[in-house]
Design a protein around this motif. Structure first.
Motif, PDB file in Angstrom:
ATOM      1  N   GLU A 368       0.832  -1.284   0.086  1.00  0.00           N
ATOM      2  CA  GLU A 368      -0.087   0.037  -0.010  1.00  0.00           C
ATOM      3  C   GLU A 368       0.928   1.253   0.024  1.00  0.00           C
ATOM      4  N   VAL A 369       1.915   1.120   0.721  1.00  0.00           N
ATOM      5  CA  VAL A 369       2.721   2.300   0.686  1.00  0.00           C
ATOM      6  C   VAL A 369       4.300   2.216  -0.057  1.00  0.00           C
ATOM      7  N   THR A 370       4.528   0.956  -0.686  1.00  0.00           N
ATOM      8  CA  THR A 370       5.842   0.669  -1.616  1.00  0.00           C
ATOM      9  C   THR A 370       5.409   0.384  -2.773  1.00  0.00           C
ATOM     10  N   SER A 371       6.332   0.574  -3.990  1.00  0.00           N
ATOM     11  CA  SER A 371       6.033  -0.118  -5.149  1.00  0.00           C
ATOM     12  C   SER A 371       6.008  -1.512  -5.316  1.00  0.00           C
ATOM     13  N   ASN A 372       5.058  -2.291  -5.805  1.00  0.00           N
ATOM     14  CA  ASN A 372       4.697  -3.708  -5.929  1.00  0.00           C
ATOM     15  C   ASN A 372       5.991  -4.356  -6.482  1.00  0.00           C
ATOM     16  N   THR A 373       6.722  -3.646  -7.361  1.00  0.00           N
ATOM     17  CA  THR A 373       8.073  -3.948  -8.292  1.00  0.00           C
ATOM     18  C   THR A 373       8.950  -4.062  -7.171  1.00  0.00           C
ATOM     19  N   ALA A 374       9.262  -2.819  -6.256  1.00  0.00           N
ATOM     20  CA  ALA A 374      10.181  -2.954  -5.315  1.00  0.00           C
ATOM     21  C   ALA A 374      10.093  -3.934  -4.150  1.00  0.00           C
ATOM     22  N   THR A 375       8.878  -4.143  -3.684  1.00  0.00           N
ATOM     23  CA  THR A 375       8.468  -4.941  -2.774  1.00  0.00           C
ATOM     24  C   THR A 375       8.983  -6.541  -3.288  1.00  0.00           C
ATOM     25  N   ALA A 376       8.494  -7.084  -4.478  1.00  0.00           N
ATOM     26  CA  ALA A 376       8.727  -8.374  -4.897  1.00  0.00           C
ATOM     27  C   ALA A 376      10.123  -8.331  -5.223  1.00  0.00           C
ATOM     28  N   PRO A 412      -4.312   5.455  -2.773  1.00  0.00           N
ATOM     29  CA  PRO A 412      -4.484   5.791  -4.254  1.00  0.00           C
ATOM     30  C   PRO A 412      -2.770   5.615  -4.799  1.00  0.00           C
ATOM     31  N   VAL A 413      -1.907   5.603  -3.777  1.00  0.00           N
ATOM     32  CA  VAL A 413      -0.445   5.365  -4.034  1.00  0.00           C
ATOM     33  C   VAL A 413       0.121   4.062  -4.175  1.00  0.00           C
ATOM     34  N   ALA A 414      -0.675   3.263  -4.087  1.00  0.00           N
ATOM     35  CA  ALA A 414      -0.552   1.675  -3.800  1.00  0.00           C
ATOM     36  C   ALA A 414      -0.195   1.029  -5.516  1.00  0.00           C
ATOM     37  N   THR A 415      -1.126   1.419  -6.338  1.00  0.00           N
ATOM     38  CA  THR A 415      -0.796   1.058  -7.744  1.00  0.00           C
ATOM     39  C   THR A 415      -1.127   2.248  -8.529  1.00  0.00           C
ATOM     40  N   PRO A 416      -0.710   2.209  -9.897  1.00  0.00           N
ATOM     41  CA  PRO A 416      -0.752   3.318 -10.936  1.00  0.00           C
ATOM     42  C   PRO A 416      -2.553   3.236 -11.230  1.00  0.00           C
ATOM     43  N   THR A 417      -2.973   2.023 -11.236  1.00  0.00           N
ATOM     44  CA  THR A 417      -4.530   1.902 -11.483  1.00  0.00           C
ATOM     45  C   THR A 417      -5.238   2.598 -10.452  1.00  0.00           C
ATOM     46  N   ASN A 418      -4.875   2.496  -9.020  1.00  0.00           N
ATOM     47  CA  ASN A 418      -5.380   3.242  -7.974  1.00  0.00           C
ATOM     48  C   ASN A 418      -5.449   4.734  -8.073  1.00  0.00           C
ATOM     49  N   THR A 419      -4.320   5.262  -8.634  1.00  0.00           N
ATOM     50  CA  THR A 419      -3.659   6.624  -8.754  1.00  0.00           C
ATOM     51  C   THR A 419      -4.655   6.992 -10.008  1.00  0.00           C
ATOM     52  N   ILE A 420      -4.780   6.430 -11.098  1.00  0.00           N
ATOM     53  CA  ILE A 420      -5.765   7.022 -11.975  1.00  0.00           C
ATOM     54  C   ILE A 420      -7.187   7.265 -11.676  1.00  0.00           C
ATOM     55  N   VAL A 421      -7.729   6.110 -11.249  1.00  0.00           N
ATOM     56  CA  VAL A 421      -9.151   6.343 -10.805  1.00  0.00           C
ATOM     57  C   VAL A 421      -9.372   7.184  -9.801  1.00  0.00           C
ATOM     58  N   TYR A 422      -8.454   7.577  -8.825  1.00  0.00           N
ATOM     59  CA  TYR A 422      -8.571   8.666  -7.687  1.00  0.00           C
ATOM     60  C   TYR A 422      -8.595   9.951  -8.270  1.00  0.00           C
ATOM     61  N   SER A 423      -7.630   9.880  -9.485  1.00  0.00           N
ATOM     62  CA  SER A 423      -7.651  11.541  -9.951  1.00  0.00           C
ATOM     63  C   SER A 423      -8.643  11.826 -10.695  1.00  0.00           C
ATOM     64  N   VAL A 429      -9.693   9.321  -0.403  1.00  0.00           N
ATOM     65  CA  VAL A 429      -8.905   8.309   0.360  1.00  0.00           C
ATOM     66  C   VAL A 429      -9.755   7.357   1.572  1.00  0.00           C
ATOM     67  N   PRO A 430     -10.639   7.914   2.469  1.00  0.00           N
ATOM     68  CA  PRO A 430     -11.361   7.239   3.187  1.00  0.00           C
ATOM     69  C   PRO A 430     -12.110   6.050   2.710  1.00  0.00           C
ATOM     70  N   VAL A 431     -12.806   6.370   1.443  1.00  0.00           N
ATOM     71  CA  VAL A 431     -13.659   5.688   0.845  1.00  0.00           C
ATOM     72  C   VAL A 431     -12.848   4.515   0.165  1.00  0.00           C
TER      73      VAL A 431
END
Length: 456
Positions: A368-376, A412-423, A429-431
């Protein structure tokens, strides 16, 4: 991107302290310095003090300079067949985008699922998003579906429908990516480290035997959760697609042949006695074929994939993969993998399913707070060591962790897809956090269950 010098300094200090502390604790120099450099790379990735791709170049300098591995061993990461596979897959997806066939498929699927109810509408968008994201970038999928969804939301001013539709598109794009090896970055990272550790390759069909059931089970569950209180809606008209163009037909047929070659590679390569053909070979062959086939445009002839379009891929992401491969190699070369394995050996006293479930939940929330690429990238070598210490196939821990890195639905920062729809401005964010937290746990349960059935 702005360089964050403060965090670079903090990362360097943390790296030095980690190195010296581990050396004082008795770790051999190669293991201690590898751990220290891993702390540096991890902190730079997490804080994004440098662009992620730029940080990925550090292993190619640091590990040879520290004497952990030779420059030949480090640079070999850039020649990995996994890099070629990903590059080819990116270029093939560009051919879909260039022809516009992905938009046609999206419109077709939405019309097939229909819009007779809010629940069916949201499920239609989610199925479309998931299926497209198995083969093309989940970011491109979300960007393509967002305008269609916003047009529907405009004529149907329902907050619940807007939330369900937008989050459904984003979540399904992330989950759809786990269906195929090329669907999302963590899949490729897992496959590479697994091959390094075990010497065995994970084929398309092998991966899909676990990835597709997770998508098939996960999408309806997410749709039910998101549409639990949407209510009724009037019938609406979905977009219609026009006449098929020659380029669209040719791209779809060619891409379908490449996909079939990937999926059934173990069978046709054995029949034709081609044991040296890999998924990367097929990907590059597909790119060459796309660049040779005419697009059928009589007014302005060209090919269904031209080189200018093919090169419009995220090259920086390829460097991230290569840096991860180099990092994993350093774990092995330094002996740090063995030490980590010894440290994790005690985990074998716990129930394996419980370990997998805790791992899945932890990875999804960390992402949720880091890049999934970096985490993996950071987790795969460690989990491989832990699995070998527990005397189980490394896939049992690595695969669910890689999949869970794509199941971060809260922020919103967790994945690019989340960021796009949040924009879009229609979500808060609470929802997102409320809807996504439950799904993080639910998907962890689904991943654990499917891995138990297909891998244990």
């Amino acid at each position: 991107m702005k360089i964050r010098y403060k965090w670079i300094g903090i990362s360097l200090v943390s790296s030095m302290v980690s190195w010296q502390t581990l050396a004082f604790a008795g770790l051999a120099y190669p293991q201690a310095i590898t751990a220290g450099l891993t702390v540096l790379i991890a902190m730079l990735w997490v804080t994004e003090a440098l662009p992620i791709a730029l940080t990925a170049l550090i292993p190619f300098v640091a590990f040879p300079a520290a004497g952990v591995m030779t420059y030949q061993q480090a640079s070999a990461a850039l020649g990995s067949h996994v890099i070629l596979l990903l590059m080819g897959a990116f270029m093939l997806s560009k051919s879909l985008e260039k022809s516009g066939v992905h938009k046609r498929l999206a419109v077709y699927m939405l019309n097939v699922t229909g819009a007779s109810s809010a629940r069916r509408l949201v499920l239609g968008f989610m199925l479309t998003s998931a299926i497209l994201s198995m083969w093309i970038s989940n970011t491109a999928t979300t960007l393509m579906l967002l305008p269609i969804a916003m047009a529907i939301i405009t004529v149907m001013p329902s907050e619940r429908l807007a939330t369900a539709l937008l989050l459904g598109i984003a979540y399904a794009a992330s989950l759809g990516g786990v269906g195929t090896p090329i669907g999302t970055p963590p899949n490729i990272i897992f496959m590479n480290v697994y091959t390094q550790v075990t010497g065995s390759e994970i084929s398309f069909l092998n991966w899909m035997s676990t990835g597709v059931p997770i998508v098939v089970l996960g999408i309806p569950v997410m749709a039910l959760w998101l549409t639990r209180s949407v209510g009724a809606m009037p019938k609406i008209d979905l977009p219609q697609s026009g006449t098929w163009q020659r380029a669209e037909k040719r791209v779809l047929i060619t891409f379908g042949l490449v996909a079939m070659a990937w999926i059934f590679r173990p069978y046709w390569t054995a029949f034709l006695n081609m044991p040296n053909v890999s998924d990367s070979t097929i990907a590059i062959a597909g790119v060459l074929l796309m660049c040779l086939i005419p697009d059928g445009n009589r007014e302005k002839p060209g090919q269904i994939l031209d080189w200018d379009t093919a090169t419009q891929i995220p090259w920086g992401l390829l460097l991230v993969y290569a840096g991860g491969i180099c990092l994993a190699s350093a774990f092995v070369a330094s002996g740090l993998s063995q030490r980590l394995g010894d440290a994790f050996g005690g985990l074998s006293v716990f129930p394996l399913l419980g370990i997998i479930l805790v791992l899945c939940i932890s990875v999804s929330f960390v992402t949720e707070v880091t890049s999934n690429t970096a985490t993996a990238t950071l987790l795969m070598p460690i989990l491989a060591s832990a699995a070998m210490a527990m005397q189980i196939d490394p896939l049992i821990l690595m695969m669910p962790a890689a999949i869970s890195a794509s199941c971060a639905f809260m922020m919103p920062v967790a994945t690019p897809t989340n960021t796009i729809v949040y924009s879009s401005g229609r979500l808060s964010v609470p929802v997102m956090a409320r809807e996504g937290a439950i799904l993080n746990v639910v998907l962890a349960l689904i991943v654990t269950g499917v891995v138990a059935v297909t891998r244990l």
